[in-house]
Motif scaffolding. Structure first.
Motif, PDB file in Angstrom:
ATOM      1  N   MET A 188       0.966  -1.026  -0.096  1.00 43.90           N
ATOM      2  CA  MET A 188      -0.022  -0.132   0.026  1.00 43.90           C
ATOM      3  C   MET A 188       0.852   1.175   0.006  1.00 43.90           C
ATOM      4  SD  MET A 188      -2.878   0.940   2.778  1.00 43.90           S
ATOM      5  CE  MET A 188      -4.105   2.198   2.544  1.00 43.90           C
ATOM      6  N   THR A 189       0.778   2.363  -0.785  1.00 50.04           N
ATOM      7  CA  THR A 189       1.518   3.505  -1.001  1.00 50.04           C
ATOM      8  C   THR A 189       1.283   4.289   0.319  1.00 50.04           C
ATOM      9  OG1 THR A 189      -0.381   4.648  -2.116  1.00 50.04           O
ATOM     10  CG2 THR A 189       1.189   3.350  -3.512  1.00 50.04           C
ATOM     11  N   GLY A 190       2.279   5.217   0.510  1.00 50.57           N
ATOM     12  CA  GLY A 190       2.069   6.209   1.719  1.00 50.57           C
ATOM     13  C   GLY A 190       1.024   7.105   1.581  1.00 50.57           C
ATOM     14  N   ALA A 191       0.598   7.641   0.388  1.00 52.00           N
ATOM     15  CA  ALA A 191      -0.636   8.384  -0.011  1.00 52.00           C
ATOM     16  C   ALA A 191      -1.762   7.823   0.198  1.00 52.00           C
ATOM     17  CB  ALA A 191      -0.639   8.930  -1.541  1.00 52.00           C
ATOM     18  N   SER A 192      -1.919   6.363  -0.045  1.00 53.08           N
ATOM     19  CA  SER A 192      -3.187   5.779   0.141  1.00 53.08           C
ATOM     20  C   SER A 192      -3.409   5.395   1.683  1.00 53.08           C
ATOM     21  CB  SER A 192      -3.277   4.275  -0.568  1.00 53.08           C
ATOM     22  OG  SER A 192      -3.148   4.487  -1.853  1.00 53.08           O
ATOM     23  N   ARG A 212      -9.512  -1.618  -4.080  1.00 49.01           N
ATOM     24  CA  ARG A 212      -8.305  -2.305  -3.907  1.00 49.01           C
ATOM     25  C   ARG A 212      -8.248  -4.160  -3.858  1.00 49.01           C
ATOM     26  NH1 ARG A 212      -3.865   0.255  -2.926  1.00 49.01           N
ATOM     27  NH2 ARG A 212      -3.785   2.403  -3.173  1.00 49.01           N
ATOM     28  N   ALA A 213      -9.397  -4.466  -3.264  1.00 48.16           N
ATOM     29  CA  ALA A 213      -9.238  -5.885  -2.967  1.00 48.16           C
ATOM     30  C   ALA A 213     -10.585  -6.226  -2.563  1.00 48.16           C
ATOM     31  CB  ALA A 213      -8.547  -6.409  -2.047  1.00 48.16           C
ATOM     32  N   ALA A 268      -9.338  -9.884   2.366  1.00 48.01           N
ATOM     33  CA  ALA A 268      -9.325  -8.767   1.619  1.00 48.01           C
ATOM     34  C   ALA A 268      -8.526  -7.755   1.941  1.00 48.01           C
ATOM     35  CB  ALA A 268     -10.755  -8.098   1.693  1.00 48.01           C
ATOM     36  N   LEU A 269      -8.106  -7.637   3.574  1.00 45.08           N
ATOM     37  CA  LEU A 269      -7.110  -6.591   3.949  1.00 45.08           C
ATOM     38  C   LEU A 269      -5.861  -6.894   3.498  1.00 45.08           C
ATOM     39  CD1 LEU A 269      -8.593  -5.867   7.581  1.00 45.08           C
ATOM     40  CD2 LEU A 269      -8.492  -4.376   5.305  1.00 45.08           C
ATOM     41  N   ALA A 270      -5.251  -8.352   3.493  1.00 39.18           N
ATOM     42  CA  ALA A 270      -4.184  -8.669   3.185  1.00 39.18           C
ATOM     43  C   ALA A 270      -4.007  -8.457   1.724  1.00 39.18           C
ATOM     44  CB  ALA A 270      -4.038 -10.128   3.242  1.00 39.18           C
ATOM     45  N   ALA A 271      -4.829  -8.485   0.896  1.00 35.70           N
ATOM     46  CA  ALA A 271      -4.728  -8.274  -0.693  1.00 35.70           C
ATOM     47  C   ALA A 271      -4.464  -7.025  -0.806  1.00 35.70           C
ATOM     48  CB  ALA A 271      -5.876  -8.998  -1.512  1.00 35.70           C
ATOM     49  N   ALA A 272      -5.214  -5.995   0.047  1.00 36.50           N
ATOM     50  CA  ALA A 272      -5.087  -4.610  -0.146  1.00 36.50           C
ATOM     51  C   ALA A 272      -3.924  -4.085   0.568  1.00 36.50           C
ATOM     52  CB  ALA A 272      -6.140  -3.950   0.280  1.00 36.50           C
ATOM     53  N   GLU A 273      -2.965  -4.801   1.343  1.00 37.70           N
ATOM     54  CA  GLU A 273      -1.825  -4.604   1.951  1.00 37.70           C
ATOM     55  C   GLU A 273      -2.256  -3.486   3.100  1.00 37.70           C
ATOM     56  OE1 GLU A 273       1.336  -3.546  -0.703  1.00 37.70           O
ATOM     57  OE2 GLU A 273       1.366  -5.409  -1.955  1.00 37.70           O
ATOM     58  N   ALA A 274      -3.178  -4.022   3.695  1.00 34.10           N
ATOM     59  CA  ALA A 274      -3.733  -2.883   4.790  1.00 34.10           C
ATOM     60  C   ALA A 274      -4.051  -3.865   6.065  1.00 34.10           C
ATOM     61  CB  ALA A 274      -5.107  -2.377   4.045  1.00 34.10           C
ATOM     62  N   ALA A 275      -4.268  -2.927   7.051  1.00 37.45           N
ATOM     63  CA  ALA A 275      -4.815  -3.119   8.587  1.00 37.45           C
ATOM     64  C   ALA A 275      -6.143  -2.823   8.813  1.00 37.45           C
ATOM     65  CB  ALA A 275      -3.361  -2.948   9.411  1.00 37.45           C
ATOM     66  N   PRO A 276      -6.694  -3.237   9.750  1.00 40.40           N
ATOM     67  CA  PRO A 276      -7.915  -2.778  10.251  1.00 40.40           C
ATOM     68  C   PRO A 276      -7.906  -1.289  10.602  1.00 40.40           C
ATOM     69  CG  PRO A 276      -7.881  -4.829  11.051  1.00 40.40           C
ATOM     70  CD  PRO A 276      -6.289  -4.657  10.456  1.00 40.40           C
ATOM     71  N   GLY A 277      -6.714  -0.800  11.280  1.00 40.68           N
ATOM     72  CA  GLY A 277      -6.523   0.512  11.623  1.00 40.68           C
ATOM     73  C   GLY A 277      -6.491   1.535  10.494  1.00 40.68           C
ATOM     74  N   ASP A 278      -6.365   1.009   9.222  1.00 42.20           N
ATOM     75  CA  ASP A 278      -6.192   1.982   8.175  1.00 42.20           C
ATOM     76  C   ASP A 278      -7.864   2.260   7.746  1.00 42.20           C
ATOM     77  OD1 ASP A 278      -3.668   1.834   7.891  1.00 42.20           O
ATOM     78  OD2 ASP A 278      -3.602   0.014   6.800  1.00 42.20           O
ATOM     79  N   VAL A 279      -8.723   1.659   8.381  1.00 42.02           N
ATOM     80  CA  VAL A 279     -10.171   1.716   7.721  1.00 42.02           C
ATOM     81  C   VAL A 279     -10.840   2.907   8.558  1.00 42.02           C
ATOM     82  CG1 VAL A 279     -12.397   0.580   7.602  1.00 42.02           C
ATOM     83  CG2 VAL A 279     -10.335  -0.769   7.086  1.00 42.02           C
ATOM     84  N   LEU A 280     -11.446   3.887   7.645  1.00 41.79           N
ATOM     85  CA  LEU A 280     -11.793   5.148   8.356  1.00 41.79           C
ATOM     86  C   LEU A 280     -13.244   4.769   8.364  1.00 41.79           C
ATOM     87  CD1 LEU A 280     -10.221   7.872   6.186  1.00 41.79           C
ATOM     88  CD2 LEU A 280      -9.716   6.790   8.470  1.00 41.79           C
TER      89      LEU A 280
END
Length: 222
Positions: free
Chosen positions: A1-5, A34-35, A56-68
């Motif tokens: 996941m990019t820094g901007a995203s 993203r996924a 889905a979060l793994a495919a988006a290279e994200a964590a629950p804390g990134d979800v607004l």
């Protein structure tokens, strides 16, 4: 996941019908998906999110804390305790989300299909007609659950096929080609065993598990 995203954050959409749960992860700005991932729904409407959400979060290279923000369109939310169960589940999974919304699954289907005012007729595992006007006034007919309604839905078709087969096996109605086909698909001509196997398959495969058979029979002229 990019820094901007990561800075702009993510939103999560959940579609939990009677049979399947779909999780979609998208950018909070721009709505770029993203996924997405799929899993089974609980037949009584209780959330079953851990597997598809983690995928889905793994495919988006994200964590629950990134979800607004997160919105779940779920079946049976009008039943006692179901909405509260969903809300507790979302609060635990997304502790930093500023918005966590739970609405009936037909509401997200309506907005996804119309984008605003109109009428949606939905027939999946359940069935319902739902409409909104330009002012947001809403009307709903049906969607009262497989026990008492959902006419024309997958759950209704399956229940009717099993019910008619059991009546024939018990000698209350004449046997038909449908009787033989349902017995063959479930694997028994014993009424008690057939009823029990149908219940088990509804739990494993969803309440509409005989819909493919109904379509096959209709295609062959039954």
């Amino acid at each position: 996941m990019t820094g901007a995203s990561r800075k702009q954050g993510l939103v999560v959409g959940i579609d939990a019908g009677g049979t399947t749960t779909r999780v979609v992860v998208a950018d909070a700005a721009g709505d770029a998906v993203r996924a997405e991932a799929y899993g089974a729904s609980h037949p009584d409407g209780v959330p079953a999110l851990e597997g598809p959400l983690r995928e889905a979060l793994a495919a988006a290279e994200a964590a629950p804390g990134d979800v607004l923000a997160v919105c779940a369109g779920a079946t049976k939310v009008s039943r006692t305790g179901v909405r509260a169960s969903w809300e507790a589940e979302l609060a635990g999974l997304f502790p930093r989300a500023r918005v966590a919304m739970v609405v009936p699954d037909f509401v997200i289907a309506f907005h996804g299909a119309t984008g605003g005012a109109g009428i949606a007729v939905l027939a999946g595992t359940g069935s319902v007609v739902y409409a909104e006007d330009a002012r947001g006034n809403a009307a709903r007919v049906g969607g009262r659950g497989w026990e008492f309604g959902d006419e024309g839905s997958g759950a209704w078709l399956t229940a009717e096929m099993v019910r008619r087969t059991l009546r024939a096996l018990d000698g209350m109605d004449a046997a038909t080609a449908l009787t033989e086909t349902v017995c063959a698909r479930i694997g028994t001509r014993d009424a008690g065993e057939l009823a029990e196997q149908a219940r088990l398959r509804m739990e494993r495969e969803g309440r509409g598990f005989l819909v493919p058979l109904a379509i096959e029979q209709a295609g062959s002229g039954d």
